[in-house]
Design a protein around this motif. Structure first.
Motif, mmCIF file in Angstrom:
data_model
loop_
_atom_site.group_PDB
_atom_site.id
_atom_site.type_symbol
_atom_site.label_atom_id
_atom_site.label_comp_id
_atom_site.label_asym_id
_atom_site.label_seq_id
_atom_site.Cartn_x
_atom_site.Cartn_y
_atom_site.Cartn_z
ATOM 1 N N LEU A 216 31.007 20.328 56.652
ATOM 2 C CA LEU A 216 30.280 19.662 55.572
ATOM 3 C C LEU A 216 29.113 20.563 55.173
ATOM 4 O O LEU A 216 28.308 20.959 56.025
ATOM 5 C CB LEU A 216 29.764 18.296 56.033
ATOM 6 N N PRO A 217 29.008 20.928 53.878
ATOM 7 C CA PRO A 217 27.925 21.812 53.445
ATOM 8 C C PRO A 217 26.541 21.235 53.778
ATOM 9 O O PRO A 217 26.341 20.019 53.774
ATOM 10 C CB PRO A 217 28.117 21.905 51.931
ATOM 11 N N LEU A 218 25.609 22.113 54.062
ATOM 12 C CA LEU A 218 24.258 21.736 54.466
ATOM 13 C C LEU A 218 23.608 20.748 53.502
ATOM 14 O O LEU A 218 23.008 19.763 53.928
ATOM 15 C CB LEU A 218 23.390 22.998 54.601
ATOM 16 N N GLU A 219 23.722 20.978 52.197
ATOM 17 C CA GLU A 219 23.095 20.108 51.214
ATOM 18 C C GLU A 219 23.622 18.673 51.321
ATOM 19 O O GLU A 219 22.861 17.702 51.281
ATOM 20 C CB GLU A 219 23.320 20.622 49.785
ATOM 21 N N GLN A 220 24.947 18.534 51.460
ATOM 22 C CA GLN A 220 25.546 17.209 51.599
ATOM 23 C C GLN A 220 25.165 16.577 52.938
ATOM 24 O O GLN A 220 24.894 15.383 53.015
ATOM 25 C CB GLN A 220 27.064 17.283 51.464
ATOM 26 N N PHE A 221 25.133 17.394 53.998
ATOM 27 C CA PHE A 221 24.750 16.872 55.300
ATOM 28 C C PHE A 221 23.340 16.301 55.272
ATOM 29 O O PHE A 221 23.089 15.208 55.792
ATOM 30 C CB PHE A 221 24.844 17.952 56.383
ATOM 31 N N GLU B 276 22.277 6.892 46.069
ATOM 32 C CA GLU B 276 23.704 7.167 46.200
ATOM 33 C C GLU B 276 23.907 8.572 46.753
ATOM 34 O O GLU B 276 23.223 9.504 46.354
ATOM 35 C CB GLU B 276 24.407 7.033 44.851
ATOM 36 N N VAL B 277 24.852 8.695 47.692
ATOM 37 C CA VAL B 277 25.213 9.977 48.279
ATOM 38 C C VAL B 277 26.677 10.239 47.951
ATOM 39 O O VAL B 277 27.540 9.401 48.230
ATOM 40 C CB VAL B 277 25.009 9.967 49.810
ATOM 41 N N VAL B 278 26.955 11.388 47.351
ATOM 42 C CA VAL B 278 28.320 11.790 47.029
ATOM 43 C C VAL B 278 28.714 12.910 47.991
ATOM 44 O O VAL B 278 27.995 13.905 48.120
ATOM 45 C CB VAL B 278 28.432 12.279 45.567
ATOM 46 N N LEU B 279 29.842 12.702 48.667
ATOM 47 C CA LEU B 279 30.310 13.659 49.668
ATOM 48 C C LEU B 279 31.718 14.132 49.333
ATOM 49 O O LEU B 279 32.476 13.414 48.677
ATOM 50 C CB LEU B 279 30.343 13.002 51.051
ATOM 51 N N SER C 105 27.547 26.398 61.689
ATOM 52 C CA SER C 105 27.117 27.673 61.115
ATOM 53 C C SER C 105 25.795 27.401 60.402
ATOM 54 O O SER C 105 25.392 26.244 60.273
ATOM 55 C CB SER C 105 28.169 28.226 60.138
ATOM 56 N N PRO C 106 25.126 28.439 59.920
ATOM 57 C CA PRO C 106 23.843 28.182 59.242
ATOM 58 C C PRO C 106 23.959 27.261 58.023
ATOM 59 O O PRO C 106 23.009 26.562 57.688
ATOM 60 C CB PRO C 106 23.384 29.580 58.819
ATOM 61 N N ARG C 107 25.121 27.195 57.390
ATOM 62 C CA ARG C 107 25.258 26.404 56.160
ATOM 63 C C ARG C 107 26.221 25.226 56.276
ATOM 64 O O ARG C 107 26.478 24.550 55.281
ATOM 65 C CB ARG C 107 25.744 27.303 55.016
ATOM 66 N N TYR C 108 26.775 24.962 57.476
ATOM 67 C CA TYR C 108 27.767 23.892 57.620
ATOM 68 C C TYR C 108 27.559 23.092 58.897
ATOM 69 O O TYR C 108 27.128 23.627 59.914
ATOM 70 C CB TYR C 108 29.192 24.469 57.617
#
Length: 116
Positions: A56-61, A9-12, A102-105
């Motif tokens: 979208l934040p890097l972790e979620q991406f 499961e992926v939560v975004l 960006s580096p994180r998005y």
């Protein structure tokens, strides 16, 4: 918003507004030389969601990318999509595109279509 296949499961975060939601009707229209039109209705309607995230934040991406590429293999495997109200739909990934802003998005575009 959630995507699920089996135990994965992926939560975004909710997508940016406005997001597009439409019906796709399976019909063919033929026009005769005399100008008469005939519509053949195949009776299949599909919902289609066009979702976009500008940041979208890097972790979620990374979780989303892994899900689309490795778990459901783009269009190959239908999966569950839970909208912002928690309503589940069985869908396929029609389109997935992204760019790093960006580096994180990441900027992400995801098109899902209901499986009927």
């Amino acid at each position: 918003m959630r995507l699920r296949y089996g135990s994965v499961e992926v939560v975004l975060d909710d997508p940016d507004l406005p997001f597009s939601y439409s019906w796709k009707q399976k019909q063919t229209m033929v026009e005769t030389e005399g100008g008469r039109r005939y519509v053949y209705n195949f009776g299949v309607k599909r919902r289609r969601w066009e979702l976009k995230w500008n940041f979208l934040p890097l972790e979620q991406f990374l979780k989303l990318e892994n899900f689309i590429v490795n778990v459901v293999n783009f269009k190959e495997v239908p999966f569950l999509f839970f909208d912002h109200n928690g309503v589940p739909y069985t869908v396929r990934c029609i389109s997935f595109s992204h760019s790093q802003v960006s580096p994180r998005y990441y900027s992400v575009s995801l098109v899902l279509e209901e499986e009927v």
